[in-house]
Design a protein around this motif. Sequence first.
Motif, short mmCIF file in Angstrom:
data_model
loop_
_atom_site.label_atom_id
_atom_site.label_comp_id
_atom_site.label_asym_id
_atom_site.label_seq_id
_atom_site.Cartn_x
_atom_site.Cartn_y
_atom_site.Cartn_z
N ALA A 166 6.21 -12.37 -36.08
CA ALA A 166 6.62 -13.70 -36.56
C ALA A 166 5.44 -14.68 -36.54
CB ALA A 166 7.77 -14.23 -35.70
N ILE A 167 4.53 -14.57 -35.55
CA ILE A 167 3.43 -15.55 -35.50
C ILE A 167 2.39 -15.29 -36.60
CG2 ILE A 167 3.64 -16.24 -33.06
CD1 ILE A 167 1.31 -14.38 -32.40
N LYS A 168 2.61 -14.23 -37.37
CA LYS A 168 1.71 -13.96 -38.52
C LYS A 168 2.44 -14.20 -39.84
CE LYS A 168 -1.02 -10.75 -35.89
NZ LYS A 168 -0.75 -9.54 -35.19
N ASP A 169 3.68 -14.67 -39.77
CA ASP A 169 4.50 -14.83 -40.97
C ASP A 169 4.34 -16.24 -41.53
OD1 ASP A 169 6.49 -15.21 -42.84
OD2 ASP A 169 8.07 -14.25 -41.65
N PRO A 170 3.67 -16.38 -42.69
CA PRO A 170 3.43 -17.72 -43.25
C PRO A 170 4.72 -18.52 -43.47
CG PRO A 170 2.41 -16.02 -44.61
CD PRO A 170 3.21 -15.30 -43.55
N ASN A 171 5.83 -17.82 -43.67
CA ASN A 171 7.10 -18.54 -43.88
C ASN A 171 7.63 -19.17 -42.61
OD1 ASN A 171 7.33 -17.85 -46.61
ND2 ASN A 171 8.01 -15.79 -46.01
N LEU A 172 7.14 -18.71 -41.47
CA LEU A 172 7.64 -19.25 -40.20
C LEU A 172 6.64 -20.19 -39.51
CD1 LEU A 172 9.32 -16.08 -38.57
CD2 LEU A 172 10.46 -18.00 -39.67
N ILE A 173 5.36 -20.01 -39.83
CA ILE A 173 4.32 -20.80 -39.13
C ILE A 173 4.38 -22.26 -39.56
CG2 ILE A 173 1.84 -21.15 -38.82
CD1 ILE A 173 1.49 -18.12 -39.24
N VAL A 174 4.41 -23.17 -38.57
CA VAL A 174 4.33 -24.60 -38.89
C VAL A 174 3.00 -25.19 -38.42
CG1 VAL A 174 6.78 -25.17 -39.04
CG2 VAL A 174 5.70 -25.18 -36.84
N LEU A 175 2.36 -24.56 -37.48
CA LEU A 175 1.06 -25.05 -36.99
C LEU A 175 0.34 -23.90 -36.28
CD1 LEU A 175 0.38 -28.41 -35.27
CD2 LEU A 175 -0.52 -26.34 -34.22
N LYS A 176 -0.95 -23.83 -36.51
CA LYS A 176 -1.74 -22.81 -35.80
C LYS A 176 -3.06 -23.44 -35.44
CE LYS A 176 -3.65 -18.17 -36.41
NZ LYS A 176 -3.02 -17.21 -35.55
#
Length: 202
Positions: A31-41
Motif C-alpha cells: 500500500a505504501i507504494k500505491d499511488p492511489n493511496l499515497i497522500v504524502l511521502k
Amino acid sequence: MKRSTQTHDKPLMVKKSTKMSNSWTNCLFHAIKDPNLIVLKDQLITIIKDKYPKSRHHFMVIPNEDIGINSIEDLSKCHVQLIDYMTDKGNQLSHKLNTNIAFRFGFHRIPSLKPLHLHVISQDFDSKYLKTKKHYNSFTTNFFIDSKTVIDNLNQFDKVEALTDEECNHLLKQEIVCHFCRLKIANIPQLKTHLVKHFLKS
Ligand code: AMP
Ligand code: ZN
C-alpha cells in the motif's frame, strides 16, 4: 444464510501469539507504494489513505524503511523521535484538511497488519466501513493508545505499558458507549443515528 459483516477488511486480531502470520498482514508494504493511496511521502515516512476508512478522514503514517517493528510492544526509547515525527506529520495533514472535526493520532494495541502504523483518524466515525462493535471499540476504548501516551511511556519506562490479550478482547467486546457523550448504545445502526447528532455533515 448469515452474511459476514466484514467483507472488506480482516477482523481485528486479538491474540498476540497468533497474530500476523498470514500473507495479507503484509499488504501495507504494498500500500505504501500505491499511488492511489499515497497522500504524502518524505524521506522518512509515507502517509496513505486507509483503504477501508472508519471515519470521514482516516490515514496511516508508516515508516518508509522496514525497521522490523510491527507493534507498539516492540518499541523502546530509541523510537521516540520517529513516533514524534510520525505524529507531527499526521497532525500537519489533519490541519491541512481544514475540518472542524477533532482528530486522534495513535495505535491499536494489537494491530492486524505490519509494519508499525500510526492511525490518523477524525472522530466522526461516519463511514460505511464502520460495521461492527469491534471496529468502533478499537478506536474509542483503551484498545487505541494515543501516540502522546506511547511517547510518555517510552520516555518513562523504555517500553509501552502492555495490556493482556484478555484485556484487549474485553475492550473490543465491551458495550458500545458514545465516545462523545458517553451514552450507552445498543447496536451499530443506533450508534450511527446517534452520532449524526454530534457530527452533522457540513
Ligand atoms: P490495524 O488494526 O491497526 O492493523 O489497522 C489496519 C488498517 O489497515 C485498518 O484500518 C484497515 O482498514 C486498513 N487496511 C486494510 N487493508 C488495507 C490495504 N490494502 N491498504 C490500505 N489500508 C488497509
Ligand atoms: Zn453521544
